[in-house]
Design a protein around this motif. Structure first.
Motif, PDB file in Angstrom:
ATOM      1  N   VAL A   1       0.840  -1.203   0.000  1.00  0.00           N
ATOM      2  CA  VAL A   1       0.000   0.000   0.000  1.00  0.00           C
ATOM      3  C   VAL A   1       0.868   1.243   0.000  1.00  0.00           C
ATOM      4  O   VAL A   1       0.615   2.194  -0.739  1.00  0.00           O
TER       5      VAL A   1
ATOM      6  N   ILE B   1      -3.372   8.239  -6.392  1.00  0.00           N
ATOM      7  CA  ILE B   1      -3.863   7.452  -5.262  1.00  0.00           C
ATOM      8  C   ILE B   1      -3.564   8.194  -3.966  1.00  0.00           C
ATOM      9  O   ILE B   1      -2.421   8.503  -3.657  1.00  0.00           O
ATOM     10  N   ASP B   2      -4.622   8.467  -3.209  1.00  0.00           N
ATOM     11  CA  ASP B   2      -4.516   9.148  -1.918  1.00  0.00           C
ATOM     12  C   ASP B   2      -4.359   8.133  -0.794  1.00  0.00           C
ATOM     13  O   ASP B   2      -3.566   8.319   0.116  1.00  0.00           O
ATOM     14  N   LYS B   3      -5.128   7.053  -0.878  1.00  0.00           N
ATOM     15  CA  LYS B   3      -5.064   6.017   0.144  1.00  0.00           C
ATOM     16  C   LYS B   3      -5.714   4.757  -0.395  1.00  0.00           C
ATOM     17  O   LYS B   3      -6.357   4.763  -1.443  1.00  0.00           O
ATOM     18  N   VAL B   4      -5.549   3.662   0.334  1.00  0.00           N
ATOM     19  CA  VAL B   4      -6.189   2.390   0.010  1.00  0.00           C
ATOM     20  C   VAL B   4      -7.076   2.027   1.185  1.00  0.00           C
ATOM     21  O   VAL B   4      -6.659   2.121   2.340  1.00  0.00           O
TER      22      VAL B   4
ATOM     23  N   THR C   1       0.699   4.319  -2.980  1.00  0.00           N
ATOM     24  CA  THR C   1       0.160   5.622  -2.595  1.00  0.00           C
ATOM     25  C   THR C   1       0.945   6.716  -3.321  1.00  0.00           C
ATOM     26  O   THR C   1       2.164   6.711  -3.333  1.00  0.00           O
TER      27      THR C   1
ATOM     28  N   ALA D   1      -8.587   1.628  -4.268  1.00  0.00           N
ATOM     29  CA  ALA D   1      -7.692   2.775  -4.315  1.00  0.00           C
ATOM     30  C   ALA D   1      -8.569   4.013  -4.363  1.00  0.00           C
ATOM     31  O   ALA D   1      -9.427   4.148  -5.228  1.00  0.00           O
TER      32      ALA D   1
END
Length: 70
Positions: free
Chosen positions: A5, A24-27, A9, A36
């Motif tokens: 991850v 992608i900011d976060k998962v 990111t 994502a």
């Protein structure tokens, strides 16, 4: 190819026509499925929109992740 991850990111997600969808900011995990979360649009963090794409639908291509079904 990124495998954690933390490694994905910040990566850019593009569609099948190489058009940038966002970064992608976060998962996140929802019902045991990984997504994502990407930010798209806006200026300097204002007015941007978030959307989620199933992580398993992304493929790594030329330093970007490609969303085939978007």
């Amino acid at each position: 190819m990124p495998s954690t991850v933390g490694e994905i990111t910040g990566h850019t997600i593009v569609d099948s026509h190489a058009k940038k969808l966002g970064d992608i900011d976060k998962v996140v995990s929802v019902n045991n499925r990984l997504y994502a979360v990407i930010n798209s649009g806006g200026l300097l963090g204002f007015g941007d929109k978030q959307m989620a794409i199933v992580l398993s639908s992304l493929v790594f291509s030329n330093d970007a992740l490609m969303a085939l079904d978007v």
